[in-house]
Design a protein around this motif. Structure first.
Motif, PDB file in Angstrom:
ATOM      1  N   MET A 120      -4.734  -2.359  -1.710  1.00 19.69           N
ATOM      2  CA  MET A 120      -5.279  -2.300  -0.354  1.00 19.69           C
ATOM      3  C   MET A 120      -6.253  -3.443  -0.100  1.00 19.69           C
ATOM      4  N   LYS A 130      -0.808   4.835   4.131  1.00 22.69           N
ATOM      5  CA  LYS A 130      -0.455   4.291   5.445  1.00 22.69           C
ATOM      6  C   LYS A 130      -0.298   5.417   6.476  1.00 22.69           C
ATOM      7  N   TRP A 190      -7.355  -4.080   3.505  1.00 20.23           N
ATOM      8  CA  TRP A 190      -8.028  -2.997   4.216  1.00 20.23           C
ATOM      9  C   TRP A 190      -9.545  -3.144   4.169  1.00 20.23           C
ATOM     10  N   SER A 196     -14.661  -0.360   8.803  1.00 21.47           N
ATOM     11  CA  SER A 196     -13.589   0.037   9.716  1.00 21.47           C
ATOM     12  C   SER A 196     -13.284   1.532   9.643  1.00 21.47           C
ATOM     13  N   ALA A 218      -7.948   5.827   5.622  1.00 24.66           N
ATOM     14  CA  ALA A 218      -6.958   5.478   4.598  1.00 24.66           C
ATOM     15  C   ALA A 218      -7.557   5.640   3.204  1.00 24.66           C
ATOM     16  N   SER A 232      -9.746   2.071   8.085  1.00 24.35           N
ATOM     17  CA  SER A 232      -9.755   1.841   6.641  1.00 24.35           C
ATOM     18  C   SER A 232     -10.417   2.996   5.906  1.00 24.35           C
ATOM     19  N   THR A 271       0.842  -1.191   0.000  1.00 26.64           N
ATOM     20  CA  THR A 271       0.000   0.000   0.000  1.00 26.64           C
ATOM     21  C   THR A 271       0.886   1.255   0.000  1.00 26.64           C
ATOM     22  N   ALA A 299      -3.658   6.436   7.695  1.00 31.25           N
ATOM     23  CA  ALA A 299      -4.203   5.467   8.651  1.00 31.25           C
ATOM     24  C   ALA A 299      -3.572   5.641  10.031  1.00 31.25           C
ATOM     25  N   SER A 321      -9.133  -1.659  -3.267  1.00 32.74           N
ATOM     26  CA  SER A 321      -8.317  -2.873  -3.094  1.00 32.74           C
ATOM     27  C   SER A 321      -7.338  -3.107  -4.230  1.00 32.74           C
TER      28      SER A 321
END
Length: 397
Positions: free
Chosen positions: A241, A50, A244, A271, A277, A274, A45, A53, A236
């Motif tokens: 990701m 990151k 995530w 989440s 991010a 997530s 990622t 996050a 993704s």
């Protein structure tokens, strides 16, 4: 006595996950297996995601989130849709979920009644048909092949639509074939949809940033189709990701609200970390992932050039995603010792056990004469994998 429901007994295991599991079992026994079964980027990622996050953790984004996602993330996704796809979804039409897979099942559950027909251009992603059947819908396949670049024609679409058709569901770029419809081709299909206003269009665009020919065109940007198109996407594939678990959709207001109702009863909001991010990802200039796109294109070109040297393999030239979907039926009926290849599943198991390369049989995608290879791996592994495949196939007589 079994405690299991008829519903789960009828549900097939995901073939992609099953082949990955079998490959891992061989690895645990010390066998050097090259896994080309899963569609997962092998990149890390990007750092800026990151960092976002980590900042979210430090700022205590640790509480339940709104069911459809944070409001500012909905706004960012709405802006992304407008910026990249010319789609005009308001923030209230955005639903953020635990992966694009959840986004799709939410839509299916929200719209498909028992007996409703859902059209799938085949080959299609492995979970589409299972989701539809789980909700008691009827799958209607439109068959394509490598000679047509796995694309349906307006004539095929028109023939498949009936008064019972509720939905047309497809991925563009396509998993498992890598096929990418052009704007001209989608506008031609759109003319058929204009004559059939009872059909909901669901466009799965999760591989949007992994395209090699031209800028991807979203069918929902056609004005006459905008109010009945659901566009599914996520972070993704394009942003590496997968773990995530963050997907999203834009949908007509009525459908979006129904998806929120369903998600509220199953998982609630995704989440918190997530989401923060993903906020960084969707707000970024898509050029930040250009190096990954270039790497995938180079791998595609390498894999195609190598596979063309393998006898009796038939290919298209995929325009996106990171899959190759060769036609392999010429090997059916051949054998090596006591091993007889009856179908693509047998061939996959043979190539796993003899060649030590894991891939996925095409039957799971509605195309029983094909195999799916993921080239989301290094060029070194691609070269070695094709060498093993060629050697194993040469032993079949």
């Amino acid at each position: 006595m079994s405690f299991l429901s008829n519903r789960v007994e009828k549900l097939a295991e995901s073939e992609t996950l099953a082949m990955a599991r079998l490959g891992n079992e061989l690895k645990e026994k010390g066998v050097n297996v090259i896994n080309m079964s899963l569609g997962e980027p092998d990149f890390a990622t990007p750092d800026f995601i990151k960092i976002a996050a980590k900042e979210a953790i430090d700022k205590n984004f640790s509480y339940y989130t709104p069911v459809p996602g944070y409001k500012d993330l909905q706004e960012a996704i709405s802006a992304k849709f407008k910026r990249d796809n010319n789609l005009n979804y308001k923030p209230s039409q955005i639903v953020v979920s635990t992966g694009a897979k959840q986004s799709i099942i939410n839509v299916v559950m929200a719209t498909v009644n028992p007996g409703d027909e859902v059209i799938l251009p085949a080959p299609y992603w492995v979970s589409y048909s299972e989701m539809i059947q789980l909700n008691e819908g009827k799958v209607v396949e439109i068959q394509t092949d490598y000679k047509a670049d796995f694309k349906i024609t307006p004539e095929q679409l028109e023939k498949a639509i009936t008064p019972k058709t509720k939905m047309f569901l497809f991925s563009n770029p396509c998993n498992p074939t890598g096929t990418m419809y052009t704007e001209k081709e989608l506008r031609a299909l759109g003319e058929v949809f204009k004559k059939n206003p009872h059909v909901l269009i669901v466009s799965d665009e999760i591989y949007e940033y992994i395209s090699f020919t031209e800028k991807m065109f979203s069918i929902g940007s056609i004005p006459e189709l905008a109010n009945r198109t659901v566009t599914v996407n996520g972070v993704s594939k394009g942003f590496a990701m997968t773990g995530w678990r963050l997907g999203y959709l834009g949908a007509p207001e009525e459908v979006a609200k129904a998806c929120v109702k369903i998600q509220g009863q199953f998982t609630s909001g995704p989440s918190s970390i997530s989401q923060r991010a993903a906020m960084a990802a969707v707000s970024a200039d898509p050029d930040v992932v250009h190096t990954m796109q270039v790497a995938f294109k180079n791998r595609r070109d390498l894999l195609i050039s190598l596979m063309k040297e393998v006898p009796n393999i038939k290919l298209n030239n995929p325009g996106g995603a990171f899959y190759l979907f060769p036609e392999v039926s010429s090997y059916f009926g051949k054998k090596n010792g006591d091993t007889v290849i009856k179908d693509a599943k047998d061939l996959c198991m043979y190539l796993l056990n003899v060649g030590h390369v894991a891939m996925t049989p095409g039957g799971a995608f509605g195309a029983p004469n094909y195999l799916r290879l993921s080239y989301a791996t290094s060029e070194e592994k691609i070269r070695e994998a094709v060498k093993r495949i060629a050697t194993a196939l040469a032993q079949l007589k």
